[in-house]
Design a protein around this motif. Structure first.
Motif, PDB file in Angstrom:
ATOM      1  N   LYS A 110       0.837  -1.191   0.000  1.00  0.00           N
ATOM      2  CA  LYS A 110       0.000   0.000   0.000  1.00  0.00           C
ATOM      3  C   LYS A 110       0.877   1.248   0.000  1.00  0.00           C
ATOM      4  N   GLY A 111       0.501   2.223  -0.811  1.00  0.00           N
ATOM      5  CA  GLY A 111       1.261   3.458  -0.890  1.00  0.00           C
ATOM      6  C   GLY A 111       2.367   3.430  -1.932  1.00  0.00           C
ATOM      7  N   TYR A 112       2.464   2.322  -2.683  1.00  0.00           N
ATOM      8  CA  TYR A 112       3.510   2.167  -3.694  1.00  0.00           C
ATOM      9  C   TYR A 112       2.939   1.613  -4.998  1.00  0.00           C
ATOM     10  N   PHE A 113       3.617   1.914  -6.112  1.00  0.00           N
ATOM     11  CA  PHE A 113       3.466   1.115  -7.329  1.00  0.00           C
ATOM     12  C   PHE A 113       4.811   0.464  -7.619  1.00  0.00           C
ATOM     13  N   GLU A 209       3.568   9.311 -17.584  1.00  0.00           N
ATOM     14  CA  GLU A 209       2.735  10.403 -17.079  1.00  0.00           C
ATOM     15  C   GLU A 209       1.821   9.923 -15.959  1.00  0.00           C
ATOM     16  N   VAL A 210       1.330   8.688 -16.069  1.00  0.00           N
ATOM     17  CA  VAL A 210       0.524   8.097 -14.999  1.00  0.00           C
ATOM     18  C   VAL A 210       1.346   8.027 -13.716  1.00  0.00           C
ATOM     19  N   GLY A 211       2.573   7.554 -13.838  1.00  0.00           N
ATOM     20  CA  GLY A 211       3.449   7.465 -12.666  1.00  0.00           C
ATOM     21  C   GLY A 211       3.730   8.812 -12.041  1.00  0.00           C
ATOM     22  N   GLU A 212       3.881   9.828 -12.871  1.00  0.00           N
ATOM     23  CA  GLU A 212       4.165  11.169 -12.354  1.00  0.00           C
ATOM     24  C   GLU A 212       2.983  11.720 -11.565  1.00  0.00           C
ATOM     25  N   ARG A 213       1.759  11.427 -12.016  1.00  0.00           N
ATOM     26  CA  ARG A 213       0.584  11.864 -11.255  1.00  0.00           C
ATOM     27  C   ARG A 213       0.385  11.022 -10.001  1.00  0.00           C
ATOM     28  N   LEU A 217       0.164  12.356  -6.176  1.00  0.00           N
ATOM     29  CA  LEU A 217      -0.843  11.893  -5.221  1.00  0.00           C
ATOM     30  C   LEU A 217      -0.212  11.504  -3.887  1.00  0.00           C
ATOM     31  N   GLY A 218       1.088  11.226  -3.912  1.00  0.00           N
ATOM     32  CA  GLY A 218       1.786  10.790  -2.699  1.00  0.00           C
ATOM     33  C   GLY A 218       2.150   9.317  -2.724  1.00  0.00           C
ATOM     34  N   ILE A 219       1.904   8.658  -3.880  1.00  0.00           N
ATOM     35  CA  ILE A 219       2.283   7.251  -4.034  1.00  0.00           C
ATOM     36  C   ILE A 219       3.765   7.172  -4.399  1.00  0.00           C
ATOM     37  N   LEU A 220       4.488   6.282  -3.756  1.00  0.00           N
ATOM     38  CA  LEU A 220       5.907   6.074  -4.040  1.00  0.00           C
ATOM     39  C   LEU A 220       6.084   4.882  -4.976  1.00  0.00           C
ATOM     40  N   ALA A 221       7.320   4.624  -5.381  1.00  0.00           N
ATOM     41  CA  ALA A 221       7.603   3.522  -6.304  1.00  0.00           C
ATOM     42  C   ALA A 221       8.681   2.607  -5.741  1.00  0.00           C
ATOM     43  N   LYS A 222       8.576   1.330  -6.059  1.00  0.00           N
ATOM     44  CA  LYS A 222       9.591   0.336  -5.707  1.00  0.00           C
ATOM     45  C   LYS A 222      10.172  -0.247  -6.991  1.00  0.00           C
ATOM     46  N   GLN A 223      11.476  -0.390  -7.018  1.00  0.00           N
ATOM     47  CA  GLN A 223      12.182  -0.905  -8.194  1.00  0.00           C
ATOM     48  C   GLN A 223      12.261  -2.426  -8.166  1.00  0.00           C
ATOM     49  N   ILE A 224      11.725  -3.088  -9.202  1.00  0.00           N
ATOM     50  CA  ILE A 224      11.818  -4.551  -9.279  1.00  0.00           C
ATOM     51  C   ILE A 224      12.265  -5.007 -10.675  1.00  0.00           C
ATOM     52  N   GLU A 250       5.125  18.041 -23.218  1.00  0.00           N
ATOM     53  CA  GLU A 250       4.636  19.303 -22.661  1.00  0.00           C
ATOM     54  C   GLU A 250       3.571  19.057 -21.595  1.00  0.00           C
ATOM     55  N   ILE A 251       2.690  18.079 -21.850  1.00  0.00           N
ATOM     56  CA  ILE A 251       1.672  17.726 -20.852  1.00  0.00           C
ATOM     57  C   ILE A 251       2.345  17.257 -19.568  1.00  0.00           C
ATOM     58  N   ARG A 252       3.358  16.422 -19.707  1.00  0.00           N
ATOM     59  CA  ARG A 252       4.053  15.899 -18.533  1.00  0.00           C
ATOM     60  C   ARG A 252       4.754  17.007 -17.765  1.00  0.00           C
ATOM     61  N   ARG A 253       5.405  17.910 -18.473  1.00  0.00           N
ATOM     62  CA  ARG A 253       6.095  19.019 -17.815  1.00  0.00           C
ATOM     63  C   ARG A 253       5.102  19.897 -17.050  1.00  0.00           C
ATOM     64  N   TYR A 254       3.958  20.162 -17.669  1.00  0.00           N
ATOM     65  CA  TYR A 254       2.936  20.987 -17.017  1.00  0.00           C
ATOM     66  C   TYR A 254       2.433  20.310 -15.745  1.00  0.00           C
ATOM     67  N   ASN A 255       2.141  19.008 -15.845  1.00  0.00           N
ATOM     68  CA  ASN A 255       1.595  18.277 -14.701  1.00  0.00           C
ATOM     69  C   ASN A 255       2.574  18.194 -13.542  1.00  0.00           C
ATOM     70  N   ILE A 256       3.847  18.051 -13.866  1.00  0.00           N
ATOM     71  CA  ILE A 256       4.867  18.007 -12.810  1.00  0.00           C
ATOM     72  C   ILE A 256       4.994  19.379 -12.149  1.00  0.00           C
ATOM     73  N   LYS A 257       5.074  20.422 -12.971  1.00  0.00           N
ATOM     74  CA  LYS A 257       5.246  21.780 -12.454  1.00  0.00           C
ATOM     75  C   LYS A 257       4.074  22.210 -11.574  1.00  0.00           C
ATOM     76  N   HIS A 258       2.848  21.823 -11.974  1.00  0.00           N
ATOM     77  CA  HIS A 258       1.653  22.279 -11.274  1.00  0.00           C
ATOM     78  C   HIS A 258       1.069  21.225 -10.336  1.00  0.00           C
ATOM     79  N   ASN A 259       1.830  20.140 -10.135  1.00  0.00           N
ATOM     80  CA  ASN A 259       1.427  19.105  -9.187  1.00  0.00           C
ATOM     81  C   ASN A 259       0.024  18.546  -9.493  1.00  0.00           C
TER      82      ASN A 259
END
Length: 270
Positions: A110-113, A209-213, A217-224, A250-259
């Motif tokens: 929970k809390g990770y992808f 882009e899904v991962g960046e959003r 959201l506050g979800i972290l990632a684990k490397q496998i 450009e969509i990704r940059r906007y989403n990262i910049k504006h959270n």
């Protein structure tokens, strides 16, 4: 069921058949397959039907009309059809090793992808791999691949079966923990919270882009990437459009910049 595997495909029957063989020999069997089909012909449906008795649960074939590259749309439809609370995303050209599903379940939290990788094969080996090679798992043997024409390099270390080495490599790899369409898993509720895949995006980074959003959201990632192994079969990408790839960036940059967490044109229109 423990997990839903969502597999994207488009008119690649030979590759999809090899992928489905890979899922038919998993050590973990408590999962369903959801085929996210972006407009394939009847041939793909026939391949799917030929595997109908191979799995514990019926294969769900989610199809939409062929109207250009609409991967985000078909993935969102597949998410809604999936019956599990935990989703594993991959492609119809990625053959999973027999512990692939079990590895994702082992590391879910929970809390990770989970962020997986792949080992890319040349066209000659992609064609050469037979049903027996998948069932017997020979195609995941470094020695077998080299004996059949693979030019060995450090990347082949991804296929190691030594769990300690794999864990160490996951720890030291400089590769970022990203959401990869060929090998990532996530809780369904987290995807719904960000409104799924962005349907304004064409090929090129729509999964990242899904991962960046999710991060927003506050979800972290684990490397496998060295533990959850799949073989990426060779294919051309005739649908790649440099202008649309640039627009995606450009969509990704906007989403990262504006959270940005939720997008308007996703699973649900907002």
């Amino acid at each position: 069921m423990k997990l839903s595997v969502i597999i994207t495909t488009y008119n690649s029957e030979d590759w999809l058949r090899k992928v489905l063989i890979g899922y038919s020999v998993q050590t973990e069997t408590d999962f369903e397959l959801v085929i996210a089909d972006d407009g394939s012909t009847e041939k793909t449906k026939q391949v799917i039907q030929s595997f109908s008795s191979k799995f514990k649960y019926p294969i769900l074939h989610v199809w939409q009309e062929d109207n250009g590259f609409r991967k985000s749309e078909i993935l969102n439809k597949a998410i809604l059809k999936a019956n599990s609370d935990y989703l594993l995303f991959t492609d119809g050209d990625c053959i999973p090793r027999n512990d692939f599903v079990a590895t994702h379940l082992k590391h879910q939290q929970k809390g990770y992808f989970l962020s997986g990788g792949y080992f890319k094969l040349p066209l000659s080996l992609s064609n050469f791999i037979s049903e027996d090679a998948i069932v017997e798992q020979n195609c995941f043997s470094i020695k077998w691949l080299v004996n059949n024409g693979l030019k060995a390099n450090f990347k082949v270390s991804k296929l190691t079966k030594n769990k300690y080495f794999a864990s160490f490599m996951n720890w030291i790899t400089p590769t970022k923990k990203t959401f990869n369409g060929h090998n990532s898993s996530v809780f369904k509720e987290d995807l719904l919270a960000i409104n799924g895949f962005n349907q304004d995006m064409h090929y090129g980074g729509l999964d990242r882009e899904v991962g960046e959003r999710l991060f927003n959201l506050g979800i972290l990632a684990k490397q496998i990437r060295y533990e959850a192994i799949c073989l990426h079969l060779h294919h051309e990408r005739g649908y790649a459009d440099p202008q649309k790839i640039a627009a995606n960036l450009e969509i990704r940059r906007y989403n990262i910049k504006h959270n940005i967490i939720r997008i308007k044109n996703g699973i649900f229109a907002e």
